[in-house]
Motif scaffolding. Structure first.
Motif, short mmCIF file in Angstrom:
data_model
loop_
_atom_site.label_atom_id
_atom_site.label_comp_id
_atom_site.label_asym_id
_atom_site.label_seq_id
_atom_site.Cartn_x
_atom_site.Cartn_y
_atom_site.Cartn_z
N THR A 214 73.23 101.93 33.26
CA THR A 214 74.07 102.48 34.31
C THR A 214 74.68 101.42 35.21
OG1 THR A 214 72.14 102.76 35.74
CG2 THR A 214 72.80 104.64 34.38
N CYS A 215 74.29 100.15 35.04
CA CYS A 215 74.81 99.10 35.91
C CYS A 215 76.31 98.88 35.66
CB CYS A 215 74.06 97.79 35.67
SG CYS A 215 72.56 97.66 36.66
N GLU A 216 76.95 98.36 36.70
CA GLU A 216 78.35 97.97 36.54
C GLU A 216 78.43 96.80 35.56
OE1 GLU A 216 79.77 96.94 40.37
OE2 GLU A 216 79.45 98.94 41.23
N PRO A 217 79.53 96.69 34.81
CA PRO A 217 79.67 95.56 33.87
C PRO A 217 79.68 94.23 34.61
CG PRO A 217 81.74 96.76 34.12
CD PRO A 217 80.69 97.59 34.78
N ILE A 218 79.00 93.25 34.05
CA ILE A 218 78.92 91.94 34.67
C ILE A 218 80.20 91.16 34.39
CG2 ILE A 218 77.61 89.78 34.78
CD1 ILE A 218 76.10 92.22 35.82
N VAL A 219 80.86 90.67 35.46
CA VAL A 219 82.08 89.87 35.31
C VAL A 219 81.68 88.44 34.94
CG1 VAL A 219 84.12 89.02 36.48
CG2 VAL A 219 83.24 91.31 37.02
N PRO A 220 82.23 87.89 33.88
CA PRO A 220 81.88 86.52 33.48
C PRO A 220 82.27 85.51 34.56
CG PRO A 220 83.78 87.30 32.25
CD PRO A 220 83.24 88.49 32.98
N ILE A 221 81.39 84.50 34.76
CA ILE A 221 81.63 83.47 35.78
C ILE A 221 82.30 82.27 35.12
CG2 ILE A 221 80.52 81.90 37.42
CD1 ILE A 221 78.27 83.98 37.67
N LYS A 222 83.48 81.88 35.63
CA LYS A 222 84.22 80.75 35.07
C LYS A 222 83.74 79.40 35.60
CE LYS A 222 88.56 83.23 34.13
NZ LYS A 222 90.02 83.26 34.40
N GLY A 223 83.21 79.41 36.80
CA GLY A 223 82.78 78.14 37.38
C GLY A 223 81.99 78.38 38.65
N ASN A 224 81.62 77.27 39.31
CA ASN A 224 80.74 77.37 40.48
C ASN A 224 81.25 76.46 41.58
OD1 ASN A 224 78.61 78.12 42.05
ND2 ASN A 224 77.09 76.84 41.00
N VAL A 225 81.38 77.04 42.79
CA VAL A 225 81.75 76.26 43.98
C VAL A 225 80.54 76.21 44.89
CG1 VAL A 225 83.25 76.09 45.98
CG2 VAL A 225 84.15 76.97 43.82
N ILE A 226 80.09 75.00 45.22
CA ILE A 226 78.89 74.84 46.05
C ILE A 226 79.28 74.42 47.46
CG2 ILE A 226 76.81 73.45 46.40
CD1 ILE A 226 76.42 73.41 43.41
N ILE A 227 78.74 75.13 48.43
CA ILE A 227 78.94 74.79 49.85
C ILE A 227 77.61 74.27 50.38
CG2 ILE A 227 79.53 75.69 52.13
CD1 ILE A 227 81.15 77.88 50.71
N LEU A 228 77.66 73.14 51.07
CA LEU A 228 76.44 72.48 51.53
C LEU A 228 76.55 72.20 53.03
CD1 LEU A 228 73.80 70.99 50.30
CD2 LEU A 228 75.15 68.94 50.59
N PRO A 229 75.87 72.98 53.90
CA PRO A 229 75.91 72.68 55.33
C PRO A 229 75.11 71.41 55.63
CG PRO A 229 74.39 74.48 54.91
CD PRO A 229 75.06 74.16 53.60
#
Length: 608
Positions: free
Chosen positions: A464-479
């Motif tokens: 019943t879960c919503e379809p998982i959208v494929p991840i193209k990349g990753n943006v990292i934020i570092l405080p």
């Protein structure tokens, strides 16, 4: 240090394979599961007398036929709960019976009533035990609440150590109380038989009394029925018995019923023949013991064992509350943590919660037992009525061999229990009205918790879960707060993740600090992009959250994942944390509720 203290108080953890060793034999089970019902002998007869004395001392003879009515109800309840034990051998008592035969909401009413009733069991029992102590030592009256709270804490620690260990310790006071009461009843009856009690102390049975009414007699009967609280505990705690659990539970229930009937009728008879009238600061049992033995060793022995059984009657609540909570938790009506076993294989969360609410009640009511008993009694007669009605429907539907006799037993129990419940509302409404408020609130809480668990299950189910959208990349934020080993450690971790982009975010409060930091960063880590967000109002959280929002919106358009890596140094000693601000904690707490942001904490452990 805390771990060592826990081991001293509670003991070493037990393996799951040792669970069988924690089961109870009939002797120990009778002690800890019947202590509530047996202890009510100390205040049940007194509740009858408190109603009758409002007419006159001569009206006290009505306590004898009223006690007979209570014994008839006891017989119906014992026979009924014996049937429940065999029909529902996995425990749950009134909650399971009502839920399966009457529906979800009657089951929740029974379950909610019993949860509250077990809390009241602890509060009433400990308060009554404290009253017995202060009757013998009047100078302690001013410390009633403190004494009661200390007793609750001690019993809680004892129960956290495990079922068998608590039963081994508590069995002795319970059986001492039974022996003491039988000695008292035997000695009292001998005094009566030998002519040691003057006949003019009591009005003859059958003496007409002006002002007596059926309503008042029913009120006295309802008050005396408070002696039957705790009868259902054994049916809730069947899983605690050694195999064969149902047979052992049924035998224990019958033994409890016989003992309760003998002790209750004995105290009522002695109170009648001695002409005992209830007094404010001296219990009926105390008056009977004093008239029988004087203020000598046996008097203090009876008062001491009575105080102990009243206090330790709370253990019935500690035995039944956690098991009822387990059934409710498995059905997703209360938090799942109540179904988890602790170090000693007991349901520790239920035990601790029971203790906390009981202490709260003792403080709110200032340890006044008479204020709690009506609320306590009505809370148990509602489940009595529902469980009896549920069993009636069960026999009507299934019609097993001999079902007519069972149906009649349950019908009698249901009618009497319902009558007692109504009488409590009619005669003691000013004391039992909270039931009409907290019970609907409890049911509403159960319903909301259940809706949450159902919604979580539906969303987590793969079908019943919503379809998982494929991840193209990753943006990292570092405080970053400065240029330190902590930040360097976190950047190295971020680089290991093969991120498409790493953005360091610095939030200065002064403009001149902004330029200085940017120059230092450029010389130190030129390959990592730095974004400075000037904060004129000296807030770190607000500008950082706005920046995360901006990056998240842009990343979402391209199916990129936003991750926030939070650098955090860990002091060598726990108390050092209070010397540092907790900015990383606040950032993490705010980000955890962001749907599309992954939060990671990178710890850097200090050595000094």
């Amino acid at each position: 240090m805390l771990t060592s203290l826990k081991r001293i108080l509670i003991g070493r953890p037990l393996k799951s394979t040792e669970l069988g060793e924690q089961k109870l034999n009939k002797t120990k089970a009778l002690a800890i599961l019947s202590s509530d019902a047996l202890s009510s002998v100390a205040y049940g007869p007194e509740q009858i007398l408190l109603v009758l004395i409002t007419i006159s001392a001569a009206a006290l003879w009505y306590s004898v036929p009223i006690a007979l009515g209570v014994l008839i109800l006891l017989l119906a309840l014992i026979l009924s709960y014996r049937q429940i034990i065999f029909a529902y051998p996995h425990g749950g008592g009134a909650y399971v019976v009502s839920k399966e035969n009457l529906g979800k909401y009657p089951g929740l009413i029974a379950g909610g009533s019993l949860l509250v009733d077990y809390i009241l069991t602890v509060a009433v029992s400990v308060s009554a035990g404290t009253d017995a102590i202060t009757s013998a030592f009047p100078s302690l009256h001013d410390h009633t609440v403190a004494i009661a709270v200390i007793f609750v804490i001690l019993i809680t620690i004892l129960n956290l150590r495990g079922v068998t260990e608590s039963a081994s310790i508590l069995a002795y006071p319970v059986y001492l109380f039974i022996i003491a009461l039988f000695i008292l009843i035997g000695a009292g009856l001998y005094n009566i038989w030998s002519g040691g009690v003057a006949p003019e102390l009591h009005a003859p049975i059958g003496t007409p009394i002006a002002g007596i009414s059926l309503f008042l007699l029913l009120k006295a009967f309802a008050s005396g029925s408070s002696a039957l609280t705790g009868v259902e505990a054994i049916s809730n705690a069947i899983p605690n018995f050694k195999s064969p659990s149902p047979n052992n539970a049924a035998k224990t229930l019958m033994a409890m019923g016989i003992l309760l009937a003998l002790l209750f009728s004995g105290i009522v008879c002695l109170a009648y023949y001695y002409g005992i009238s209830p007094a404010k600061e001296v219990t009926v049992v105390s008056q009977i013991a004093e008239q029988t033995f004087g203020r000598h060793f046996m008097y203090f022995f009876i008062q001491g064992t009575t105080a102990l059984i009243l206090i330790l009657a709370a253990n019935t609540g500690y035995s039944a509350f956690p098991l009822l909570a387990v059934n409710l938790a498995k059905d997703k009506f209360i938090p799942r943590m109540f179904a988890a076993r602790g170090d000693r294989l007991g349901y520790s969360n239920g035990i601790i919660m029971l203790a906390a609410f009981s202490i709260l009640l003792i403080i709110l009511f200032q340890g006044q037992t008479e204020q709690l008993i009506p609320l306590y009694a009505v809370g148990v007669f509602i489940p009595f009525t529902l469980s009896q009605s549920g069993m009636m429907l069960k026999w009507l539907r299934q019609k097993p061999k001999g079902w007519v006799t069972r149906f009649i037993i349950n019908t009698i129990g249901a009618v009497i229990s319902f009558t007692v419940s109504i009488m409590f509302f009619l005669t003691k409404f000013n004391q039992v009205w909270p039931v009409l408020i907290f019970l609907p609130l409890i049911i509403l809480l159960f319903r909301q918790i259940n809706k949450h668990y159902e919604a979580v299950g539906e969303q987590l189910r793969l079908s019943t879960c919503e379809p998982i959208v494929p991840i193209k990349g990753n943006v990292i934020i570092l405080p970053v707060a400065g240029i330190t080993h902590v930040v360097e450690h976190s950047i190295n971790y971020a680089k290991s993740l093969s991120a498409d982009q790493i953005i360091a975010v610095h939030i200065p409060f002064e403009r001149e600090d902004e330029a200085v930091f940017e120059e230092k960063w450029k010389n130190w880590m030129p390959d990592i992009r730095l974004v400075t967000l000037h904060s004129p109002y000296r807030s770190i959280i607000q500008p950082f959250m706005k920046f995360v929002d901006t990056i998240e919106r842009k990343a979402k358009e391209s199916n990129y994942q936003v991750s926030v890596i939070i650098p955090q140094f860990i002091p060598k000693k726990g108390w050092h944390n209070i010397l540092h601000n907790q900015t990383s904690f606040y950032i993490r707490a705010r980000l955890l509720y962001r749907k599309d942001v992954v939060v990671t904490t990178v710890p850097y452990h200090l050595k000094k």
